[in-house]
Design a protein around this motif. Structure first.
Motif, mmCIF file in Angstrom:
data_model
loop_
_atom_site.group_PDB
_atom_site.id
_atom_site.type_symbol
_atom_site.label_atom_id
_atom_site.label_comp_id
_atom_site.label_asym_id
_atom_site.label_seq_id
_atom_site.Cartn_x
_atom_site.Cartn_y
_atom_site.Cartn_z
ATOM 1 N N LEU A 252 0.712 -1.153 -0.028
ATOM 2 C CA LEU A 252 0.103 0.177 0.016
ATOM 3 C C LEU A 252 0.913 1.208 0.022
ATOM 4 O O LEU A 252 1.604 1.564 0.890
ATOM 5 C CB LEU A 252 -0.907 -0.122 1.184
ATOM 6 C CG LEU A 252 -1.746 1.208 1.546
ATOM 7 C CD1 LEU A 252 -2.812 1.069 0.286
ATOM 8 C CD2 LEU A 252 -2.327 1.288 2.578
ATOM 9 N N THR A 254 1.368 5.586 -0.675
ATOM 10 C CA THR A 254 0.316 6.934 -0.624
ATOM 11 C C THR A 254 -0.242 7.235 -1.883
ATOM 12 O O THR A 254 -1.072 8.123 -1.982
ATOM 13 C CB THR A 254 1.116 8.050 -0.003
ATOM 14 O OG1 THR A 254 2.324 8.001 -0.685
ATOM 15 C CG2 THR A 254 1.658 7.801 1.414
ATOM 16 N N GLY A 256 -0.823 4.804 -4.574
ATOM 17 C CA GLY A 256 -1.349 3.679 -5.351
ATOM 18 C C GLY A 256 -1.024 2.352 -4.690
ATOM 19 O O GLY A 256 -0.339 2.295 -3.486
ATOM 20 N N TYR A 257 -1.308 1.026 -5.066
ATOM 21 C CA TYR A 257 -1.293 -0.254 -4.457
ATOM 22 C C TYR A 257 -0.682 -1.056 -5.433
ATOM 23 O O TYR A 257 -1.043 -0.989 -6.889
ATOM 24 C CB TYR A 257 -2.256 -0.563 -3.712
ATOM 25 C CG TYR A 257 -3.589 -0.771 -4.412
ATOM 26 C CD1 TYR A 257 -4.497 0.041 -4.567
ATOM 27 C CD2 TYR A 257 -3.890 -2.098 -4.801
ATOM 28 C CE1 TYR A 257 -5.847 -0.199 -5.109
ATOM 29 C CE2 TYR A 257 -5.052 -2.473 -5.171
ATOM 30 C CZ TYR A 257 -5.907 -1.472 -5.769
ATOM 31 O OH TYR A 257 -7.098 -1.728 -6.044
ATOM 32 N N ILE A 276 -0.735 -6.765 -9.981
ATOM 33 C CA ILE A 276 -1.627 -5.812 -10.143
ATOM 34 C C ILE A 276 -1.223 -4.342 -9.698
ATOM 35 O O ILE A 276 -0.588 -4.350 -8.706
ATOM 36 C CB ILE A 276 -2.937 -6.174 -9.301
ATOM 37 C CG1 ILE A 276 -3.719 -7.283 -10.033
ATOM 38 C CG2 ILE A 276 -3.993 -4.966 -9.010
ATOM 39 C CD1 ILE A 276 -4.708 -8.073 -9.029
ATOM 40 N N VAL A 278 -2.370 -0.477 -9.309
ATOM 41 C CA VAL A 278 -3.207 0.722 -9.647
ATOM 42 C C VAL A 278 -2.721 1.815 -8.889
ATOM 43 O O VAL A 278 -2.339 2.097 -7.720
ATOM 44 C CB VAL A 278 -4.514 0.137 -8.622
ATOM 45 C CG1 VAL A 278 -5.791 1.302 -8.983
ATOM 46 C CG2 VAL A 278 -5.141 -1.147 -8.995
ATOM 47 N N ASN A 279 -2.714 2.978 -9.727
ATOM 48 C CA ASN A 279 -2.342 4.317 -9.237
ATOM 49 C C ASN A 279 -3.098 5.559 -9.796
ATOM 50 O O ASN A 279 -4.218 5.167 -10.308
ATOM 51 C CB ASN A 279 -0.640 4.393 -9.389
ATOM 52 C CG ASN A 279 -0.307 4.495 -10.885
ATOM 53 O OD1 ASN A 279 -1.099 4.451 -11.723
ATOM 54 N ND2 ASN A 279 1.027 4.103 -10.846
ATOM 55 N N GLY A 280 -2.542 6.621 -10.100
ATOM 56 C CA GLY A 280 -3.238 7.572 -10.631
ATOM 57 C C GLY A 280 -3.718 7.402 -12.037
ATOM 58 O O GLY A 280 -4.572 7.870 -12.682
ATOM 59 N N GLU A 281 -2.917 6.832 -12.702
ATOM 60 C CA GLU A 281 -3.210 6.345 -14.114
ATOM 61 C C GLU A 281 -3.341 5.226 -14.551
ATOM 62 O O GLU A 281 -3.841 4.846 -15.748
ATOM 63 C CB GLU A 281 -1.823 7.070 -15.055
ATOM 64 C CG GLU A 281 -1.415 8.530 -14.877
ATOM 65 C CD GLU A 281 -0.597 8.694 -13.346
ATOM 66 O OE1 GLU A 281 0.151 7.715 -13.171
ATOM 67 O OE2 GLU A 281 -0.866 9.541 -12.780
ATOM 68 N N THR A 282 -3.021 4.216 -13.812
ATOM 69 C CA THR A 282 -3.022 2.787 -14.231
ATOM 70 C C THR A 282 -3.682 2.097 -13.418
ATOM 71 O O THR A 282 -3.801 2.044 -12.118
ATOM 72 C CB THR A 282 -1.589 2.120 -14.198
ATOM 73 O OG1 THR A 282 -0.753 2.809 -15.087
ATOM 74 C CG2 THR A 282 -1.425 0.745 -14.634
ATOM 75 N N CYS A 283 -4.677 0.982 -13.959
ATOM 76 C CA CYS A 283 -5.555 0.112 -13.329
ATOM 77 C C CYS A 283 -5.401 -1.190 -14.130
ATOM 78 O O CYS A 283 -6.074 -1.350 -14.879
ATOM 79 C CB CYS A 283 -6.863 0.652 -13.106
ATOM 80 S SG CYS A 283 -8.023 -0.520 -12.242
ATOM 81 N N LYS A 284 -4.434 -2.085 -13.764
ATOM 82 C CA LYS A 284 -4.159 -3.360 -14.648
ATOM 83 C C LYS A 284 -3.670 -4.470 -13.783
ATOM 84 O O LYS A 284 -2.907 -4.247 -12.819
ATOM 85 C CB LYS A 284 -3.663 -3.011 -15.788
ATOM 86 C CG LYS A 284 -1.910 -2.539 -15.553
ATOM 87 C CD LYS A 284 -1.132 -2.362 -16.738
ATOM 88 C CE LYS A 284 0.142 -2.170 -16.462
ATOM 89 N NZ LYS A 284 0.999 -1.714 -17.470
ATOM 90 N N LYS A 285 -3.981 -5.751 -14.481
ATOM 91 C CA LYS A 285 -3.265 -6.796 -14.023
ATOM 92 C C LYS A 285 -2.219 -7.335 -15.205
ATOM 93 O O LYS A 285 -2.500 -7.189 -16.426
ATOM 94 C CB LYS A 285 -4.163 -8.166 -13.669
ATOM 95 C CG LYS A 285 -3.500 -9.097 -13.298
ATOM 96 C CD LYS A 285 -4.502 -10.281 -12.660
ATOM 97 C CE LYS A 285 -5.602 -10.882 -13.784
ATOM 98 N NZ LYS A 285 -6.448 -11.612 -13.242
ATOM 99 N N PRO B 238 -6.620 5.062 -5.530
ATOM 100 C CA PRO B 238 -5.993 5.736 -6.218
ATOM 101 C C PRO B 238 -7.148 6.202 -7.386
ATOM 102 O O PRO B 238 -8.093 5.460 -7.543
ATOM 103 C CB PRO B 238 -4.936 4.847 -7.102
ATOM 104 C CG PRO B 238 -4.707 3.777 -6.121
ATOM 105 C CD PRO B 238 -5.994 3.613 -5.286
ATOM 106 N N VAL B 266 -9.625 -6.086 -10.354
ATOM 107 C CA VAL B 266 -9.002 -5.653 -11.107
ATOM 108 C C VAL B 266 -8.143 -6.435 -12.118
ATOM 109 O O VAL B 266 -7.643 -7.365 -11.866
ATOM 110 C CB VAL B 266 -7.602 -4.592 -10.470
ATOM 111 C CG1 VAL B 266 -6.448 -4.201 -11.292
ATOM 112 C CG2 VAL B 266 -8.308 -3.542 -9.556
#
Lengths: 333, 333
Positions: A252, A254, A256-257, A276, A278-285, B238, B266
């Motif tokens: 985890l 600050t 994204g994760y 996996i 996930v952050n401000g721009e990306t959400c993917k596996k 995020p 995700v």
């Protein structure tokens, strides 16, 4: 200069990966020594038919190798480690590298006396490419500052294949020392912590009352100046899972994760090493199986150049010290 | 006999689901009262244009409804709860149901004095069909005895839409009281525990120093006679995640495990309510979105029949007591 290694104690199948990965890093195994006929020996001989057995430990210690690979019974590893160092070898030990504070002190003294490297192969990081990609992402700032990690290390009991020592607390060292040392390594590494406090630790035998020496469940919490960590380990992997355990790590940050599904993605993608992000721009596996295992070549480099690129010596000591502390806390009344 | 309800305090959008789900259970909302013009009010009026506003709290308390739905500012909920009970109504409160031990004592006294029901709507269980399927599987013995749970409750900060009270510790009650009460409910429910001990608790403000009243991270550990639980909550979701948070729950049993991906999978399956089940025979991910939300119709039944099928009163008190204890421990020097 080509490096060589020798295998001491073939009591856990982790020796397969240790030997194979060092070979890939150019370190040739010149022999092995082990007591008796441990169950994993035939598998070793099958994988590495060219490696000769050395009948006496003395022969192995004096074989002139640069590195000892140690995967004896956990409680016996420290003594072999110290002897190997006294014979001029660096050491890569299967985890846990030791099972008591006294053993850890002996290893510290040997490292201090001999200047040799003690590297515990935390295989759930060093032998999983997805962990390499996670390190690169964290280093690049992809999820901001890592403030918390959750490491899950479920394992299959495989009762029928386990030797006696597996069920003897003093021989394997307790479930937190034995297994959770992996996840402690990961907490320190990914949060960038050089020390930590154990804030909670617990072990139990929930489902195996006939084996009082077995701890089939363990958990602990860590807290450092960087963040906190939670670790859960167990011997409850169910039969229908296609591999030995659904090992996970969640980082985890600050911003994204990251979740690592190291060995299996149930009902999802095939294969191992799923990451996996996930952050401000990306959400993917994504598939991280080609991210490499730099630990082994870095260790070879360190052996040649007396550097600390694979893992600092202090980190290795801190991991095992924390694992022993957690085990002690969990077993204190 | 058709039941009716009244909404008191429209300060959190949870009131939408509370009102809608009780309507589906046949409980008609006859009016609402709230202070001023909270940000979520237009959304309520749009969803429920037929529900009239009651200008005075006194009118709402005397409207003759069977049930009060309370989603005022957290610190104000207990007082409204007690008043509603004193006017003969049962209460469904948004979580947290209260923010201090003193408030909890007042509610206990009111329940004792009036015989009314205090039901905190732990929506991360009661409003997620996947939690219903998980309950059925656990009850059927699909994973043996549940010995450990991990509940993750990441939330999106949504700074611009948040009212002042969201950043005021005394008004929202602290992150463990506010959010982690969900996961405490889940721990007690799925392990079948009627009490527990808090063994570790921690809160932090890692990334929002300009808001000293905000706790953007919290974690706690529980231990009961049945097993242990770990809970992590945060405000770090995020921007690229398509929903408000990747809420998870993992149930570790002695004969298998279940993972709930409540709101998103995700890189995996579309939609919400994904359940992973692994045991001796099964290893799969399934869609649980049609498993239903029995809490609301059960609560309606309980109101009519003075029963405890939705949740026992003792469970509800225990959850909030533990949440307050964890918050207190985390904030103790």
């Amino acid at each position: 200069m080509s490096l060589t290694c020798v295998a001491l104690g073939l009591d856990h199948r982790h020796i397969y990966g240790m030997t194979e990965n060092m070979a890939k890093a150019g370190v040739r195994c010149v022999g092995y020594w082990t007591l008796g006929e441990p169950a994993i020996l035939p598998g070793f001989v099958k994988r590495f038919p060219e490696i000769p057995r050395l009948n006496q430990l003395e022969d192995a210690l004096n074989c002139g190798a640069d590195l000892a690979l140690i995967s004896a019974i956990p409680a016996d590893r420290a003594d072999l480690t110290v002897q190997a160092m006294q014979h001029g070898m660096d050491v890569m030990s299967d985890k846990p590298g030791c099972t008591s504070f006294e053993q850890l002190d002996h290893i510290r003294q040997a490292v201090s006396d001999t200047g040799r490297i003690w590297s515990v192969n935390f295989s759930e990081r060093f032998e999983t490419p997805v962990s390499t990609l996670a390190s690169e992402l964290v280093d690049s700032g992809a999820i901001g500052k890592v403030v918390q990690t959750i490491g899950l290390g479920p394992h299959r009991l495989n009762r029928l294949t386990r030797p006696e020592w597996f069920f003897q607390r003093d021989r394997y060292g307790g479930i937190l020392t034995d297994i959770a040392s992996h996840q402690i390594d990961q907490f320190l590494h990914y949060t960038g912590s050089t020390s930590a406090e154990i804030t909670n630790a617990f072990v139990a035998n929930y489902a195996n009352p006939a084996d009082p020496g077995l701890q089939d469940f363990g958990e602990l919490n860590l807290r450092s100046a960087q963040g906190t960590g939670y670790i859960r380990v167990d011997w409850f992997t169910p039969d229908a899972l296609p591999n030995w355990g659904d090992g996970r790590l969640t980082l985890l940050g600050t911003e994204g994760y990251i979740e690592l599904r190291k060995y299996v993605d149930v009902g999802g993608a095939a294969g191992t090493d799923h990451l996996i992000l996930v952050n401000g721009e990306t959400c993917k596996k994504q598939d991280a199986s080609d991210a490499g295992l730099p630990y082994f070549s870095r260790l070879a480099h360190d052996i040649k150049h007396r550097s600390e690129t694979a893992m600092t010596q202090a980190h290795c000591f801190t991991v095992m010290d924390l694992a022993l502390r957690a085990q002690e806390m969990a077993e204190s009344p």
